[in-house]
Write a protein that holds these residues in place. Structure first.
Motif, PDB file in Angstrom:
ATOM      1  N   UNK A   1       0.842  -1.187   0.000  1.00 58.32           N
ATOM      2  CA  UNK A   1       0.000   0.000   0.000  1.00 58.32           C
ATOM      3  C   UNK A   1       0.877   1.235   0.000  1.00 58.32           C
ATOM      4  N   UNK A   2       0.590   2.139  -0.917  1.00 62.54           N
ATOM      5  CA  UNK A   2       1.363   3.369  -1.012  1.00 62.54           C
ATOM      6  C   UNK A   2       1.035   4.299   0.158  1.00 62.54           C
ATOM      7  N   UNK A   3       2.022   5.038   0.589  1.00 69.45           N
ATOM      8  CA  UNK A   3       1.732   6.114   1.526  1.00 69.45           C
ATOM      9  C   UNK A   3       1.602   5.683   2.965  1.00 69.45           C
ATOM     10  N   UNK A   4       1.980   4.479   3.309  1.00 70.53           N
ATOM     11  CA  UNK A   4       1.865   4.059   4.704  1.00 70.53           C
ATOM     12  C   UNK A   4       2.994   4.686   5.520  1.00 70.53           C
ATOM     13  N   UNK A  28      -1.185  11.473  -1.350  1.00 69.69           N
ATOM     14  CA  UNK A  28      -0.834  11.005  -0.005  1.00 69.69           C
ATOM     15  C   UNK A  28      -1.147   9.526   0.167  1.00 69.69           C
ATOM     16  N   UNK A  29      -2.249   9.089  -0.422  1.00 66.42           N
ATOM     17  CA  UNK A  29      -2.647   7.677  -0.374  1.00 66.42           C
ATOM     18  C   UNK A  29      -3.230   7.337  -1.740  1.00 66.42           C
ATOM     19  N   UNK A  34      -9.357   4.641  -4.557  1.00 67.48           N
ATOM     20  CA  UNK A  34      -9.269   5.832  -3.696  1.00 67.48           C
ATOM     21  C   UNK A  34      -7.977   6.579  -3.953  1.00 67.48           C
ATOM     22  N   UNK A  36      -6.077  10.059  -2.082  1.00 67.10           N
ATOM     23  CA  UNK A  36      -6.101  11.215  -1.192  1.00 67.10           C
ATOM     24  C   UNK A  36      -4.979  12.137  -1.632  1.00 67.10           C
TER      25      UNK A  36
END
Lengths: 111, 111
Positions: A1-4, A28-29, A34, A36
């Motif tokens: 998962x990106x952005x963790x 950001x995510x 989805x 963000x």
């Protein structure tokens, strides 16, 4: 998962370049359904006759600053804490953002 | 789609009850894979030994206020503009929120 990022926090109001020739877009995510984003505007507006027309729904929050969002049928004045939920293909454009300070948007694109 | 509001905006910092015996949870947007919530705390903390352990990822932003999030391996101090991304099943609890003002969280639960 990106952005963790766990074990530290980041801040939406930090790391804003003093000189902002264009609007700043940062993811950001990101997942398949989805995204963000932080968006920073400083007096920027959408080009004349440009309209956003997106396949995803968009929920936006003004974290700091002052802006006006134009729709085909009305205009919304937005300040810190204001949020708007826009279904997919709700055409809109940024009519104005304040020149007095950076306007920080949180945008959530979702299905 | 739940929570569609176009033609008007809402504000995350408004409509906070003066008396808040419990934390306030409000769903702003809900789809099968996403939930956006406003949470208002005012000195509230998680019960001793209670840990959130969620099936969805959670991205949180402090819109106003001051809080401490406890993880199994560390603690994060959070103020306005700070955000944290927590993968599903990252155990956490609210260790402290300031008694000085309401702390307003934006929480995004996603898959």
């Amino acid at each position: 998962m990106e952005g963790v990022i766990v074990g530290s926090s980041m801040n939406l109001l930090r790391d804003i370049p003093a000189d902002l020739p264009r609007e700043l877009f940062e993811t950001l995510v990101s997942t398949p359904s989805l995204r963000i984003e932080r968006i920073v505007s400083h007096g920027h507006v959408s080009s004349p006759d440009f309209w956003y027309d997106q396949d995803q729904n968009e929920w936006i929050l003004i974290v700091q600053g002052h802006a006006r969002l134009q729709f085909e049928d009305n205009t919304l004045e937005l300040k810190s804490g204001d949020y708007v939920n826009m279904p997919a293909h709700k055409r809109h454009r940024v009519e104005w953002t304040t020149p007095d300070e950076p306007t920080v948007w949180l945008a959530i694109y979702y299905e």
